[in-house]
Design an enzyme around this catalytic site. Sequence first.
Site, PDB file in Angstrom:
ATOM      1  N   ASN A 114       0.833  -1.199   0.000  1.00 34.13           N
ATOM      2  CA  ASN A 114       0.000   0.000   0.000  1.00 34.13           C
ATOM      3  C   ASN A 114       0.865   1.246   0.000  1.00 34.13           C
ATOM      4  OD1 ASN A 114      -0.491   1.969   2.501  1.00 34.13           O
ATOM      5  ND2 ASN A 114       0.241  -0.009   3.323  1.00 34.13           N
ATOM      6  N   PHE A 118      -1.906   8.139   4.289  1.00 32.30           N
ATOM      7  CA  PHE A 118      -2.690   8.729   5.388  1.00 32.30           C
ATOM      8  C   PHE A 118      -3.967   9.401   4.886  1.00 32.30           C
ATOM      9  CE2 PHE A 118       1.185   9.532   8.441  1.00 32.30           C
ATOM     10  CZ  PHE A 118       1.366   8.172   8.553  1.00 32.30           C
ATOM     11  N   SER A 179       5.530   5.049   8.708  1.00 31.12           N
ATOM     12  CA  SER A 179       4.936   4.775   7.407  1.00 31.12           C
ATOM     13  C   SER A 179       5.908   5.207   6.318  1.00 31.12           C
ATOM     14  CB  SER A 179       3.623   5.532   7.238  1.00 31.12           C
ATOM     15  OG  SER A 179       3.182   5.460   5.898  1.00 31.12           O
ATOM     16  N   ASN A 181       4.987   5.974   3.377  1.00 32.30           N
ATOM     17  CA  ASN A 181       4.176   6.613   2.337  1.00 32.30           C
ATOM     18  C   ASN A 181       3.963   8.107   2.527  1.00 32.30           C
ATOM     19  OD1 ASN A 181       3.803   4.070   1.094  1.00 32.30           O
ATOM     20  ND2 ASN A 181       2.226   3.584   2.608  1.00 32.30           N
TER      21      ASN A 181
END
Length: 345
Positions: A114, A118, A179, A181
């Site tokens: 993924n 957020f 994270s 990302n």
Amino acid sequence: MPDAYALAKSLLFRLDAESAHHLSLRGLRLAEQSGALSALYPAAECLSPVEVMGLRFPNRVGLAAGLDKEGNTIDALGRLGFGFVEIGTITPRPQAGNPKPRLFRLVEHEAIINRMGFNNPGIDAGVANVRGSKAFDGAIGFNIGKNKDTPNEDAADDYLACLRAAYPVADYIAVNLSSPNTPGLRDLQSEEASARLLERLKKEQASLAKEHGKQVPLLFKVAPDLDPPHVSALARVFLEGGLDGLIATNTTLDRTPVAGHPRAGEAGGLSGRPLTRRSTEIIRAFAGEFGGRIPIIGVGGISCAADAIDKIQAGASLVQIYSAFIFQGPRLVKECSVALDGLPG
């Protein structure tokens, strides 16, 4: 009775991963509201509750952050047997996340990649949704992060805003530093940056505890992509700074376990079965540094009861699942919670 989840999965997996995600959560909410979910998944057998960080958990198995980003499906998820649910990641302001497509199944590896970024409705909406949950008797955690457009030098302000908003309704609050990302987020895992952030958050936590008359534990969530010196350095920071708990681990950037898969080159974090060993190694390393002084929630690649037991034996007090839940459904929650019932640790 036919396996309701197997039937639903056969339909959902015909859709792209993100569409299936939203449809399944909507279906869970409707099934809970109609009473159908309680008929399909009656109350779990009585398990021994555990106390960790001063909190009571009906069982040791929780849902990791990322599935219920908004906190609007807590009652339904509790009906499936989770002892605690962690919502988010939630940021101060709503944000749309990264461009689609951004969620990919690697079915033969029981894994997910993924790069959601957020996507969430903002902390105020999350708090309102948690206030609206009625039936869940487990613990609710808030996983908080910074907005993408907030520079790292101002990241503490975002975390503090979320901490203040969530504090009255949260059972614990997890700070997402790991994270892959959100550009630059993992830089906050440096020894110096994490020490500064922890100091500010602990100071605010003390103030909020006096204001609200309760102590809400503060946890950090770390990446699996840490080398031994980095683990030791962070452990010192967490011990000296008075961290209440650690969540180990987030998703990995390493693609070695899925090399050759057509989706292996997709940007983002890899979760699921390929992360099992690495996550357990990180848990064991932190547990060795902590010496029992900071409890650990173990997450990463738990696909069966044996994996959950390994996490506890490595030093975790609780576990979380996410990716394998997508592939296996509620039976995994029951399998793990029963296996961990009464286990030392």
